[in-house]
Scaffold this active site. Structure first.
Site, PDB file in Angstrom:
ATOM      1  N   SER A 126      -0.417   7.529   6.473  1.00 56.04           N
ATOM      2  CA  SER A 126       0.131   8.875   6.234  1.00 56.04           C
ATOM      3  C   SER A 126      -0.046   9.675   7.517  1.00 56.04           C
ATOM      4  O   SER A 126      -0.885   9.318   8.364  1.00 56.04           O
ATOM      5  CB  SER A 126      -0.678   9.536   5.109  1.00 56.04           C
ATOM      6  OG  SER A 126      -0.394  10.911   5.020  1.00 56.04           O
ATOM      7  N   TYR A 177      -8.498  11.411   0.244  1.00 57.73           N
ATOM      8  CA  TYR A 177      -7.212  10.850   0.694  1.00 57.73           C
ATOM      9  C   TYR A 177      -7.212  10.721   2.222  1.00 57.73           C
ATOM     10  O   TYR A 177      -6.828   9.678   2.775  1.00 57.73           O
ATOM     11  CB  TYR A 177      -6.086  11.781   0.231  1.00 57.73           C
ATOM     12  CG  TYR A 177      -4.680  11.292   0.507  1.00 57.73           C
ATOM     13  CD1 TYR A 177      -4.035  10.453  -0.397  1.00 57.73           C
ATOM     14  CD2 TYR A 177      -3.993  11.691   1.656  1.00 57.73           C
ATOM     15  CE1 TYR A 177      -2.737  10.017  -0.163  1.00 57.73           C
ATOM     16  CE2 TYR A 177      -2.697  11.261   1.890  1.00 57.73           C
ATOM     17  CZ  TYR A 177      -2.074  10.427   0.980  1.00 57.73           C
ATOM     18  OH  TYR A 177      -0.790   9.998   1.218  1.00 57.73           O
TER      19      TYR A 177
HETATM   20  P1  NAD Z   1       4.121   7.185  -6.054  1.00 56.68           P
HETATM   21  O1  NAD Z   1       3.159   7.869  -6.971  1.00 56.68           O
HETATM   22  O2  NAD Z   1       5.574   7.255  -6.329  1.00 56.68           O
HETATM   23  O3  NAD Z   1       3.738   5.652  -5.885  1.00 56.68           O
HETATM   24  C1  NAD Z   1       2.430   5.185  -5.908  1.00 56.68           C
HETATM   25  C2  NAD Z   1       2.471   3.758  -6.386  1.00 56.68           C
HETATM   26  O4  NAD Z   1       1.142   3.262  -6.455  1.00 56.68           O
HETATM   27  C3  NAD Z   1       3.082   3.631  -7.784  1.00 56.68           C
HETATM   28  O5  NAD Z   1       3.889   2.493  -7.846  1.00 56.68           O
HETATM   29  C4  NAD Z   1       1.849   3.477  -8.650  1.00 56.68           C
HETATM   30  O6  NAD Z   1       2.129   2.788  -9.854  1.00 56.68           O
HETATM   31  C5  NAD Z   1       0.969   2.680  -7.720  1.00 56.68           C
HETATM   32  N1  NAD Z   1      -0.425   2.712  -8.109  1.00 56.68           N
HETATM   33  C6  NAD Z   1      -1.226   3.775  -8.349  1.00 56.68           C
HETATM   34  N2  NAD Z   1      -2.431   3.362  -8.742  1.00 56.68           N
HETATM   35  C7  NAD Z   1      -2.411   2.006  -8.732  1.00 56.68           C
HETATM   36  C8  NAD Z   1      -3.351   1.015  -9.059  1.00 56.68           C
HETATM   37  N3  NAD Z   1      -4.580   1.323  -9.490  1.00 56.68           N
HETATM   38  N4  NAD Z   1      -2.977  -0.280  -8.953  1.00 56.68           N
HETATM   39  C9  NAD Z   1      -1.724  -0.611  -8.565  1.00 56.68           C
HETATM   40  N5  NAD Z   1      -0.788   0.296  -8.241  1.00 56.68           N
HETATM   41  C10 NAD Z   1      -1.137   1.596  -8.330  1.00 56.68           C
HETATM   42  O7  NAD Z   1       3.771   7.766  -4.614  1.00 56.68           O
HETATM   43  P2  NAD Z   1       4.404   7.481  -3.170  1.00 56.68           P
HETATM   44  O8  NAD Z   1       4.609   8.818  -2.570  1.00 56.68           O
HETATM   45  O9  NAD Z   1       5.511   6.530  -3.244  1.00 56.68           O
HETATM   46  O10 NAD Z   1       3.151   6.839  -2.432  1.00 56.68           O
HETATM   47  C11 NAD Z   1       3.128   5.529  -1.935  1.00 56.68           C
HETATM   48  C12 NAD Z   1       2.199   5.462  -0.730  1.00 56.68           C
HETATM   49  O11 NAD Z   1       2.737   6.290   0.312  1.00 56.68           O
HETATM   50  C13 NAD Z   1       0.791   5.974  -1.016  1.00 56.68           C
HETATM   51  O12 NAD Z   1      -0.156   5.155  -0.338  1.00 56.68           O
HETATM   52  C14 NAD Z   1       0.811   7.357  -0.401  1.00 56.68           C
HETATM   53  O13 NAD Z   1      -0.466   7.774   0.005  1.00 56.68           O
HETATM   54  C15 NAD Z   1       1.724   7.133   0.794  1.00 56.68           C
HETATM   55  N6  NAD Z   1       2.306   8.356   1.345  1.00 56.68           N
HETATM   56  C16 NAD Z   1       3.131   9.130   0.583  1.00 56.68           C
HETATM   57  C17 NAD Z   1       3.667  10.278   1.154  1.00 56.68           C
HETATM   58  C18 NAD Z   1       4.595  11.173   0.402  1.00 56.68           C
HETATM   59  O14 NAD Z   1       4.899  12.272   0.894  1.00 56.68           O
HETATM   60  N7  NAD Z   1       5.103  10.782  -0.762  1.00 56.68           N
HETATM   61  C19 NAD Z   1       3.349  10.638   2.468  1.00 56.68           C
HETATM   62  C20 NAD Z   1       2.496   9.818   3.193  1.00 56.68           C
HETATM   63  C21 NAD Z   1       1.983   8.675   2.621  1.00 56.68           C
END
Ligand code: NAD
Length: 257
Positions: free
Chosen positions: A139, A152
């Site tokens: 991130s 986080y």
């Molecule tokens: P999201 O909530 O749509 O996806 C998260 C995913 O992780 C989902 O598929 C969920 O089912 C899965 N998950 C959660 N707990 C779990 C567990 N215990 N076991 C297995 N799977 C699990 O969120 P996202 O925004 O798509 O996030 C995905 C990644 O991207 C994360 O690591 C997040 O930190 C990172 N990220 C997101 C953003 C953003 O702005 N959305 C920015 C930077 C980084």
């Protein structure tokens, strides 16, 4: 480019960025293993849709990324892992003195320790196959901090450190390990933060998006899951064979500020 014949395992991929990355890897020809901690008909349907759209083999494997044993079992069940995308992640927002210890533990387990376990299980397969790509979804918060996201940010900085170490341990083989550092992407994880932020600042939804979230993103636009998928496919390409142990920001200029 074609990733035909490669198997990609994407943790946390029944939603958001993970699902977007899985779709782009499938379009590039890789067979896909989707994952989350649930085991619903709709999870398996996502894999069937990907297979139907792209012609690759795709399946969904339930494994809880909070459990080290489940993380390792996910890789072993797949039987093959050429591309590992460590993407599963959760968020919790609170000042350090009010931060529930169980939330801290869950975030460190899911956002950081899971990548250690999956990498440990996948590396012997990659070394045996003589090729591998590990892409860790960190991130902008793996490079910078914001208040109230201590667990986080600690986990995401940790992922960047793990990325560098895995890259050094594999540097003499055709295996690379890199981290992608997205800025804000409008996924369920970000949607979930909007109501509390609206309440905290007494703002409407659009105002929160513009003035709070995208305020730090100079492009004033969300990054998209397709762009993150494209960046992952690039890191799997021959052009990226000498890119290892580094971070690629997809953040509209956030970390240039
Ligand atoms: P999201 O909530 O749509 O996806 C998260 C995913 O992780 C989902 O598929 C969920 O089912 C899965 N998950 C959660 N707990 C779990 C567990 N215990 N076991 C297995 N799977 C699990 O969120 P996202 O925004 O798509 O996030 C995905 C990644 O991207 C994360 O690591 C997040 O930190 C990172 N990220 C997101 C953003 C953003 O702005 N959305 C920015 C930077 C980084």
């Amino acid at each position: 480019m074609s990733l035909r014949g490669k198997t990609a395992i994407i943790t946390g991929s029944n939603s958001g960025i993970g699902l977007g990355i899985a779709r782009e890897l499938a379009r590039a020809g890789a067979d896909i293993v989707l994952n989350s901690f649930t085991d619903r008909e709709e999870d398996h349907a996502l894999a069937r849709d990907i297979a139907q759209e792209t012609g690759v083999a795709a399946r969904y494997v339930r494994a809880d990324m909070a459990s080290g044993a489940d993380c390792r079992a996910l890789i072993e069940t797949a039987g093959r892992c050429d591309i590992l995308v460590n993407n599963a992640g959760i968020q919790h927002v609170a000042p350090i003195e009010d931060f529930a210890p169980e939330k801290w533990d869950a975030i460190i387990a899911i956002n950081l320790s899971s990548a250690f376990h999956t990498t440990a299980a996948a590396l012997p397969m990659m070394r045996a196959a003589g090729w591998g790509r590990i892409v860790n979804i960190a991130s902008a918060h793996g490079l910078t901090a914001s208040p109230f996201k201590s667990a986080y940010i600690a986990a995401k900085h940790g992922i960047v450190g793990l990325t560098k170490t895995a890259a050094l341990e594999t540097a003499e083989q055709p295996i690379t390990c890199n981290a992608i550092c997205p800025g804000y992407v409008l996924t369920p994880l970000v949607e979930a933060q909007i109501p509390a932020t609206m309440e905290k600042y007494g703002m409407g939804r659009e105002e929160v998006i513009r003035k709070v979230m995208l305020e730090r993103q100079p492009s004033r636009e969300f990054a998209t899951v397709e762009q993150l998928g494209g960046t992952t496919v690039f890191l799997c390409s021959d052009a990226a064979a000498q890119i290892t142990g580094t971070t690629i920001s997809v953040d509209g200029g956030w970390t240039a500020l």
